[in-house]
Design an enzyme around this catalytic site. Structure first.
Site, PDB file in Angstrom:
ATOM      1  N   HIS A 171       0.934  -0.988  -0.174  1.00 53.09           N
ATOM      2  CA  HIS A 171       0.010   0.096  -0.015  1.00 53.09           C
ATOM      3  C   HIS A 171       0.876   1.240  -0.009  1.00 53.09           C
ATOM      4  CE1 HIS A 171      -3.500   2.438   1.355  1.00 53.09           C
ATOM      5  NE2 HIS A 171      -2.774   3.084   1.943  1.00 53.09           N
ATOM      6  N   HIS A 224       2.089   5.350  -1.047  1.00 51.47           N
ATOM      7  CA  HIS A 224       1.521   6.847  -1.193  1.00 51.47           C
ATOM      8  C   HIS A 224       2.552   7.754  -1.891  1.00 51.47           C
ATOM      9  CE1 HIS A 224      -1.845   7.070   1.831  1.00 51.47           C
ATOM     10  NE2 HIS A 224      -1.473   5.889   2.102  1.00 51.47           N
ATOM     11  N   CYS A 240      -3.710   9.708   5.500  1.00 50.00           N
ATOM     12  CA  CYS A 240      -3.926   9.029   6.992  1.00 50.00           C
ATOM     13  C   CYS A 240      -4.271  10.480   7.705  1.00 50.00           C
ATOM     14  CB  CYS A 240      -3.033   8.164   7.686  1.00 50.00           C
ATOM     15  SG  CYS A 240      -3.284   7.889   9.339  1.00 50.00           S
ATOM     16  N   ASN A 268      -2.813   8.750  -1.950  1.00 53.68           N
ATOM     17  CA  ASN A 268      -2.520   7.157  -2.360  1.00 53.68           C
ATOM     18  C   ASN A 268      -1.878   7.231  -3.500  1.00 53.68           C
ATOM     19  OD1 ASN A 268      -3.777   4.994  -0.225  1.00 53.68           O
ATOM     20  ND2 ASN A 268      -5.208   7.010  -0.598  1.00 53.68           N
TER      21      ASN A 268
END
Length: 307
Positions: A202, A204, A235, A244
């Site tokens: 995941h 960013h 976040c 992201n």
């Protein structure tokens, strides 16, 4: 690269830092649209306190509107065993349990220490087994932490090899604030792949390396990656976090086997509409390229109908 699973996280991570409220009806429509375009799986929200993350308050309303076949391709994020129970009771078929490797971010993000989160994970895994629901663990701040700096690899491996993690279906390594570089991503991904059965990434794009880090993770053994339309997200409990890695960028680079130029045109156009609806800028370089390139390039919007 063509076999890597791409999961869209627009409706969860993508909406966390957006000030505008997306109506529940529009969320449901977006779930169906994304799956219709060919995306194999997506996050549809999080079962969290609405006062902490207001944009996730209607997650279970979204879930209630989805049929079983659709739910088979959807994930929700939970921060504790209580959230896991609520998600399972609502009919969810896949759960992502989040905890941070760094203690300070775990406290800021989910309000407890790492040991408590690991205990909650074990309870969530037991619930999942009881109901036939796979539980994935997402390790936030696996690379760097906004409060503590770089996260030691040994700390990540200590969490992954903890007995309370043994029953998870997969592990997600999260570059929570987008400070990782490809060599770091490749090294940690390879190390975790040696001790975990299935590893996801995941990323960013805070420092502009979202796609490069995605490729590094896949090259090191990650079987799936996350991205959001237009690079939305971040976040709310991590200073310095930004969007992201953009879905349009990841898809254009990876070219998964299900993706056609027509499907790509639809996704780019829908991303533009969504960003306009939310009043957010696009962070996708590929979407920008698709709108500017001439029709001689098959992936450009000018080459076909966008919708």
């Amino acid at each position: 690269m063509n076999d890597v699973v791409v999961r869209d996280v627009t409706l969860r991570d993508g909406l966390q830092l957006v000030s505008a409220v997306m109506p529940t009806k529009h969320k449901i429509e977006l779930v169906r649209f994304l799956l219709d375009c060919g995306l194999p799986t997506l996050e549809v929200g999080a079962v969290v306190r609405p006062d902490r993350v207001p944009s996730m308050a209607d997650t279970l309303d979204v879930v209630a509107a989805l049929d079983p076949d659709t739910l088979d391709r959807c994930w929700v994020l939970v921060p504790n065993a209580t959230g896991a129970r609520r998600a399972i009771d609502a009919g969810l078929r896949q759960i992502q349990y989040v905890l941070s490797v760094s203690p300070s971010h775990n406290k800021a993000n989910v309000g407890c220490d790492v040991e408590q989160s690991l205990d909650g994970l074990a309870a969530a895994v037991a619930l999942g087994r009881e109901h036939g629901v796979p539980v994935q663990v997402a390790l936030a701040t696996a690379f760097t932490c906004p409060f503590e700096g770089q996260t030691p690899e040994d700390a990540v491996l200590a969490v992954v090899t903890d007995s309370r993690v043994a029953g998870v279906d997969s592990v997600v390594l999260c570059d929570t604030i987008g400070q990782a570089v490809p060599a770091h991503v490749a090294g940690l991904t390879a190390a975790v792949c040696e001790v975990a059965g299935s590893v996801w990434f995941h990323g960013h794009d805070t420092w502009g390396l979202g796609v490069a880090n995605t490729f590094a993770a896949v090259g090191a053994g990650a079987v799936a990656v996350d991205a959001s339309l237009g690079g939305l997200g971040g976040c709310p409990f991590a200073p310095g976090a930004s969007g992201n890695t953009a879905l349009e960028d990841v898809l254009y680079a990876l070219r998964p086997s299900w993706l056609t130029p027509t499907a790509y045109h639809r996704l780019v156009a829908r991303g533009q509409d969504l960003l306009a609806e939310l009043g957010e800028p696009s962070r996708s370089r590929a979407a920008d390229g698709a709108t500017r390139s001439p029709g001689s390039h098959p992936w450009a919007l000018a080459a076909g109908s966008p919708r």
